[in-house]
Design a protein around this motif. Sequence first.
Motif, PDB file in Angstrom:
ATOM      1  N   GLU A  42      63.961  75.490  59.855  1.00 51.29           N
ATOM      2  CA  GLU A  42      64.544  77.315  60.205  1.00 51.29           C
ATOM      3  C   GLU A  42      64.185  77.141  61.496  1.00 51.29           C
ATOM      4  N   ALA A  43      63.232  76.442  61.798  1.00 50.33           N
ATOM      5  CA  ALA A  43      62.845  76.532  63.234  1.00 50.33           C
ATOM      6  C   ALA A  43      63.828  75.555  64.287  1.00 50.33           C
ATOM      7  N   GLY A  44      64.177  74.508  63.492  1.00 51.26           N
ATOM      8  CA  GLY A  44      64.902  73.778  64.267  1.00 51.26           C
ATOM      9  C   GLY A  44      63.884  72.700  64.590  1.00 51.26           C
ATOM     10  N   VAL A  45      63.633  72.241  64.133  1.00 52.10           N
ATOM     11  CA  VAL A  45      62.064  70.897  64.846  1.00 52.10           C
ATOM     12  C   VAL A  45      61.591  70.293  63.807  1.00 52.10           C
ATOM     13  N   SER A  46      60.943  69.383  64.461  1.00 55.06           N
ATOM     14  CA  SER A  46      60.622  68.377  63.285  1.00 55.06           C
ATOM     15  C   SER A  46      59.027  68.103  62.516  1.00 55.06           C
ATOM     16  N   LYS A  47      58.777  68.554  62.053  1.00 54.14           N
ATOM     17  CA  LYS A  47      57.694  68.593  61.247  1.00 54.14           C
ATOM     18  C   LYS A  47      56.398  68.177  62.111  1.00 54.14           C
ATOM     19  N   ALA A  48      56.859  67.246  62.583  1.00 58.15           N
ATOM     20  CA  ALA A  48      55.747  66.364  63.613  1.00 58.15           C
ATOM     21  C   ALA A  48      55.301  67.698  64.475  1.00 58.15           C
ATOM     22  N   THR A  49      56.470  68.366  64.865  1.00 56.08           N
ATOM     23  CA  THR A  49      56.253  68.978  66.302  1.00 56.08           C
ATOM     24  C   THR A  49      55.852  70.135  65.547  1.00 56.08           C
ATOM     25  N   LEU A  50      55.669  70.115  64.613  1.00 55.39           N
ATOM     26  CA  LEU A  50      55.166  71.907  63.938  1.00 55.39           C
ATOM     27  C   LEU A  50      53.784  71.288  63.824  1.00 55.39           C
ATOM     28  N   TYR A  51      53.666  69.876  63.025  1.00 56.24           N
ATOM     29  CA  TYR A  51      52.293  69.934  62.659  1.00 56.24           C
ATOM     30  C   TYR A  51      51.464  70.092  63.881  1.00 56.24           C
ATOM     31  N   ALA A  52      52.906  69.773  65.704  1.00 58.99           N
ATOM     32  CA  ALA A  52      51.358  69.006  66.719  1.00 58.99           C
ATOM     33  C   ALA A  52      50.865  70.948  67.611  1.00 58.99           C
ATOM     34  N   TYR A  53      51.518  71.651  67.039  1.00 59.88           N
ATOM     35  CA  TYR A  53      51.500  73.600  67.587  1.00 59.88           C
ATOM     36  C   TYR A  53      50.530  73.708  66.094  1.00 59.88           C
ATOM     37  N   PHE A  54      50.578  73.489  65.102  1.00 54.95           N
ATOM     38  CA  PHE A  54      49.995  74.545  64.192  1.00 54.95           C
ATOM     39  C   PHE A  54      49.794  73.300  63.124  1.00 54.95           C
ATOM     40  N   PRO A  55      47.963  72.201  62.836  1.00 53.94           N
ATOM     41  CA  PRO A  55      48.251  71.838  61.535  1.00 53.94           C
ATOM     42  C   PRO A  55      47.857  72.117  59.817  1.00 53.94           C
ATOM     43  N   ASP A  56      48.025  73.462  60.703  1.00 52.85           N
ATOM     44  CA  ASP A  56      47.281  74.032  58.988  1.00 52.85           C
ATOM     45  C   ASP A  56      47.780  75.481  59.492  1.00 52.85           C
ATOM     46  N   LYS A  57      48.833  75.208  58.157  1.00 53.32           N
ATOM     47  CA  LYS A  57      49.937  76.500  57.439  1.00 53.32           C
ATOM     48  C   LYS A  57      49.254  77.982  57.300  1.00 53.32           C
TER      49      LYS A  57
END
Length: 208
Positions: A42-57
């Motif tokens: 939905e954000a149009g980013v990779s999971k790696a990018t997502l985890y780089a910003y937020f390591p935890d949901k």
Amino acid sequence: MTTAAEQVVRRGRKFDQVLEGARTIFLRDGFDGASVDDIAREAGVSKATLYAYFPDKQLLFKEICAQECLRQTQEAEAEIDPSMTVEAMLTLAGERIAGFLLSDFGQNACRLIIGEGARFPELARDFYRNGPGLVHDRLVHHLHLLVQAGALQIDDLDLAAEQFIHLCKAALMEKLVFRMDHQVTAESVRRSVRGAVEMFMARYGARA
């Protein structure tokens, strides 16, 4: 799995993009049902990018709630004019309190917390601290200023703030929780806020 020391939010170029995508998914699927894959898509980013910003949901959900609640609180305080009457200031505060409750974000976030708070108590506590708790603290601050100015007579500011907040939600909160939204109209909101201000002033208004 990340350790407690690693549980920090990191900002970058796509930070806001990630938040917006996550907000959409959380409000659609709930906290437990929201998958990292769906959020990244939905954000149009990779999971790696997502985890780089937020390591935890949980960190991601907390950040969304904190930013939205802070934004709405700051917008409300920016509208306060020192020349306002006490009634006008309280009416503004009441309209903002009811407005958040009636907003899509407010309704969905509250339902999400009510539905999943037992399984995720830390999320519920954080939502309170960043949402209702923040509103309460800022209202206490402004009530204190009005007491100092002689416009109100209040001994227990914490209690008075809680009373006003809940008076503003009278006839609204339960209808929203039980999905009777069609019974909540602009007039019913004005009625609740007007009644809250009148009752509050009858109890705490300064007397000659």
